[in-house]
Design a protein around this motif. Structure first.
Motif, PDB file in Angstrom:
ATOM      1  N   LEU A  97      14.073   4.204  -0.451  1.00 46.61           N
ATOM      2  CA  LEU A  97      12.689   3.731  -0.438  1.00 46.61           C
ATOM      3  C   LEU A  97      12.207   3.479   0.983  1.00 46.61           C
ATOM      4  CD1 LEU A  97      12.871   1.188  -3.410  1.00 46.61           C
ATOM      5  CD2 LEU A  97      11.557   3.302  -3.395  1.00 46.61           C
ATOM      6  N   LYS A  98      13.076   2.906   1.809  1.00 46.52           N
ATOM      7  CA  LYS A  98      12.706   2.625   3.196  1.00 46.52           C
ATOM      8  C   LYS A  98      12.447   3.918   3.965  1.00 46.52           C
ATOM      9  CE  LYS A  98      14.180  -0.168   7.146  1.00 46.52           C
ATOM     10  NZ  LYS A  98      15.232  -1.100   7.663  1.00 46.52           N
ATOM     11  N   LYS A 100      11.466   6.721   2.676  1.00 43.99           N
ATOM     12  CA  LYS A 100      10.221   7.290   2.163  1.00 43.99           C
ATOM     13  C   LYS A 100       9.015   6.570   2.775  1.00 43.99           C
ATOM     14  CE  LYS A 100       7.886   9.900  -0.794  1.00 43.99           C
ATOM     15  NZ  LYS A 100       7.857  11.374  -0.696  1.00 43.99           N
ATOM     16  N   ALA A 101       9.105   5.247   2.880  1.00 48.12           N
ATOM     17  CA  ALA A 101       8.000   4.469   3.441  1.00 48.12           C
ATOM     18  C   ALA A 101       7.744   4.843   4.902  1.00 48.12           C
ATOM     19  CB  ALA A 101       8.298   2.981   3.317  1.00 48.12           C
ATOM     20  N   THR A 104       5.435   7.840   4.939  1.00 51.10           N
ATOM     21  CA  THR A 104       4.278   7.797   4.051  1.00 51.10           C
ATOM     22  C   THR A 104       3.159   6.969   4.682  1.00 51.10           C
ATOM     23  OG1 THR A 104       5.716   7.949   2.095  1.00 51.10           O
ATOM     24  CG2 THR A 104       3.472   7.141   1.740  1.00 51.10           C
ATOM     25  N   LYS A 106       0.280   4.380   5.410  1.00 56.65           N
ATOM     26  CA  LYS A 106       0.067   3.042   4.875  1.00 56.65           C
ATOM     27  C   LYS A 106      -0.945   3.076   3.728  1.00 56.65           C
ATOM     28  CE  LYS A 106       1.075   0.508   9.151  1.00 56.65           C
ATOM     29  NZ  LYS A 106       0.549  -0.456  10.157  1.00 56.65           N
ATOM     30  N   TRP A 109       1.294   5.065  -2.319  1.00 56.49           N
ATOM     31  CA  TRP A 109       2.354   4.585  -3.198  1.00 56.49           C
ATOM     32  C   TRP A 109       3.725   5.136  -2.809  1.00 56.49           C
ATOM     33  CZ3 TRP A 109       2.218   0.988  -7.049  1.00 56.49           C
ATOM     34  CH2 TRP A 109       0.944   0.533  -7.426  1.00 56.49           C
ATOM     35  N   ILE A 110       4.730   4.271  -2.956  1.00 54.28           N
ATOM     36  CA  ILE A 110       6.137   4.657  -2.876  1.00 54.28           C
ATOM     37  C   ILE A 110       6.709   4.453  -4.272  1.00 54.28           C
ATOM     38  CG2 ILE A 110       8.363   4.293  -1.747  1.00 54.28           C
ATOM     39  CD1 ILE A 110       6.140   5.127   0.167  1.00 54.28           C
ATOM     40  N   SER A 135       8.538  -2.807   2.547  1.00 54.32           N
ATOM     41  CA  SER A 135       7.203  -2.601   3.119  1.00 54.32           C
ATOM     42  C   SER A 135       6.213  -3.593   2.554  1.00 54.32           C
ATOM     43  CB  SER A 135       6.706  -1.185   2.829  1.00 54.32           C
ATOM     44  OG  SER A 135       5.393  -1.002   3.324  1.00 54.32           O
ATOM     45  N   HIS A 138       2.789  -0.780   1.824  1.00 55.82           N
ATOM     46  CA  HIS A 138       2.767   0.205   0.748  1.00 55.82           C
ATOM     47  C   HIS A 138       3.005  -0.491  -0.596  1.00 55.82           C
ATOM     48  CE1 HIS A 138       4.272   2.403   4.320  1.00 55.82           C
ATOM     49  NE2 HIS A 138       3.598   3.439   3.842  1.00 55.82           N
ATOM     50  N   ILE A 140       4.875  -0.478  -3.983  1.00 51.77           N
ATOM     51  CA  ILE A 140       6.139   0.129  -4.396  1.00 51.77           C
ATOM     52  C   ILE A 140       6.346  -0.134  -5.881  1.00 51.77           C
ATOM     53  CG2 ILE A 140       8.658   0.118  -4.111  1.00 51.77           C
ATOM     54  CD1 ILE A 140       8.224  -0.834  -1.242  1.00 51.77           C
TER      55      ILE A 140
END
Length: 538
Positions: A97-98, A100-101, A104, A106, A109-110, A135, A138, A140
């Protein structure tokens, strides 16, 4: 007449009324024109006929998955899959997830899906604090494997308008800790409603449809019963993709939304569009509501408490009268109707609704359905038979989730997704995967229907075993029957649509334990080869 394609030297599993096994088959344009011996089919071969030597391999009708979420599956492919090898711990998922963030923009969606707290090393859910540490820029959302439960961060909670004072919705739970603080976990209808704001763009949905159909074609799925999208816009994108020729598989779309199923169904009823509207590629299906929760949650509504917790009977979304208010009216207006019902309490309540609807407005050949029909005890089976219901069990579920079922439901697993009993009762049941909840691969479903073993080899309700031909019928003819399409597809007979698949072996000569390993070599839909794994042409 000259055939476009002729198949010779095969094991043609027709799934006709006699379960005939023939040797060869011919198609012309988009229809089957002949099924019989090699000599009979050779009479239809001309200079332009494509001849395929099956070399003893099986050819089956195209697989009809009578319950999956096409749009949901496709959009999930744009997200992080917690089922990927290596994502077997909270730490690994948080790292994904980190990462991906970090790439991505701001505010976007994550998302992750397929999470199962029972299979990660920590055997728990991520915490709200852990997701917030990923995050604060974002939103999540992590969707549990069942699709009925999610864990989200503070940004996502804020966007959805959920705070400590927000009341639980009917049929749902906004989880709080002992101090009344939000944990970030949303259960059943709370998470379903949350999906109204955690939306995908129309462009993402359109892309997701293309991804999903390619995956499905590779395992021989030619028709699906779409069991519910996220929104009316998703429903519209499916129709547009079909009209534009970008949706290659056939879709029977239930009138259902996982975010607000009741309102979605009511809106469709007001529009005047009823079950059966459409064509051979896209057709409106039954009006659907949810009645209870997830079999793996566990949140299904049971008459007796869970074996793992006798005080827990699960969650009901609506009262019986509330279900009748919507689906009784839908029946009166001419719709096929159905519900998501996993627990025996939910099934019984829905059967009461159907019985009342038929008493007040009798209708022959209604073909009302029950999606999942999880714990179908003998008394409920008898009522299904009397009411001429079509249950849609999920053969692959015990393969992935059987261990938790044995823990939570004990001896009731003898009647979970009871294919043997349905067949013996003369009840026409059609198989659905409920993908992305579990695998869409129909050969794992057929394997499980025949063997009734969990993935680790534990016996699961062995009394419900069926044979291979019976399992194939669940995935073909019966799926066509459940959508009023048995006259045009679901079996290999002259005059029917040329939807069929060629396997990499003889399925009837395959050892039961090897059924899950079968692969599809060719998928033919409407007379066209849409997937080809290997060259089998002469």
């Amino acid at each position: 007449m000259q055939a476009n394609i002729a198949f010779l030297n095969g094991e043609v599993i027709t799934v006709d009324g006699q379960d005939s096994i023939r040797e060869a088959l011919a198609i012309s344009d988009n229809k089957i024109v002949a099924v019989g011996s090699n000599e009979e089919i050779k009479d239809l071969i001309g200079d332009s006929t494509q001849v395929i030597d099956l070399e003893g391999k099986s050819i089956l009708p195209g697989i009809i998955d009578a319950h999956l979420h096409l749009v949901m599956y496709g959009t999930f492919q744009l997200s992080i899959s917690c089922k990927e090898p290596g994502l077997d711990s909270i730490d690994a998922i948080l790292t994904a997830l980190k990462d991906k963030a970090a790439t991505t923009p701001k505010g976007q969606w994550i998302r992750a899906w397929g999470f199962n707290e029972r299979t990660v090393k920590e055997e728990r859910y991520p915490t709200l604090e852990e997701l917030d540490n990923i995050s604060i820029d974002h939103p999540i959302a992590i969707t549990r494997t069942c699709g009925h439960i999610g864990i989200v961060n503070s940004v996502a909670l804020r966007l959805s308008g959920i705070n400590e004072t927000t009341p639980d919705p009917q049929g749902g739970l906004i989880e709080r800790d002992a101090k009344g603080q939000l944990t970030g976990r949303l259960i059943e209808n709370a998470y379903m409603q949350f999906n109204e704001i955690a939306t995908f763009s129309n462009e993402e949905v359109y892309q997701a449809i293309q991804i999903a159909q390619q995956h499905f074609l590779k395992v021989g799925i030619t028709s699906v019963h779409e069991a519910g999208t996220f929104s009316k816009e998703n429903y519209r994108m499916l129709q547009l993709a079909s009209q534009n020729g970008d949706l290659k598989i056939r879709v029977y779309a239930m009138i259902a939304s996982i975010s607000d199923c009741k309102q979605f169904t009511l809106n469709m009823m007001e529009s005047g569009v009823i079950t059966g509207t459409g064509n051979e590629f896209f057709k409106v299906g039954p009006a659907k509501l949810f009645t209870d929760g997830s079999s793996t949650g566990p949140t299904i509504a049971t008459r007796e408490g869970y074996t793992s917790n006798p005080d827990d009977h699960g969650i009901l979304y609506y009262t019986e009268d509330e279900i009748y208010e919507v689906l009784g009216k839908a029946h009166e207006l001419g719709y096929q109707i159905t519900v998501h019902a996993q627990g025996d309490q939910a099934i019984e309540m829905y059967l009461n609704v159907v019985e009342r609807a038929l008493q007040e407005n009798p209708r022959e050949n209604h073909r009302h359905r029950i999606e999942h029909a999880g714990i179908s005890s003998p008394d409920l089976q008898q009522r299904m038979k009397e009411l001429k219901m079509i249950p849609i069990p999920n053969p692959p579920f015990p393969y992935e989730f059987g261990g938790s079922y044995l823990t939570n439901y004990g001896e009731r697993t003898d009647f979970m997704y009871p294919a043997r009993d349905f067949i013996d009762q003369g009840i026409i049941a059609a198989a659905g995967s409920d993908s992305p909840v579990t695998t869409y691969n129909p050969f794992i479903g057929i394997h499980e229907a025949v063997n009734r073993l969990t993935a680790n080899g534990t016996s699961f309700g062995e009394k419900q075993k069926i044979d291979v031909l019976e399992a194939i019928r669940l995935y073909t003819y019966n799926g066509a029957y459940a959508s009023f399409d048995e006259d045009i597809k679901g079996s290999l007979e002259p005059g029917k649509l040329a939807d069929m698949i060629v396997l990499d072996r003889s399925i009837l000569k395959t050892l039961p334990q090897d059924l899950k390993d079968i692969q599809v070599e060719l998928t033919i839909l409407d007379g066209d080869i849409l997937f080809e794994r290997s060259k089998t042409k002469i």
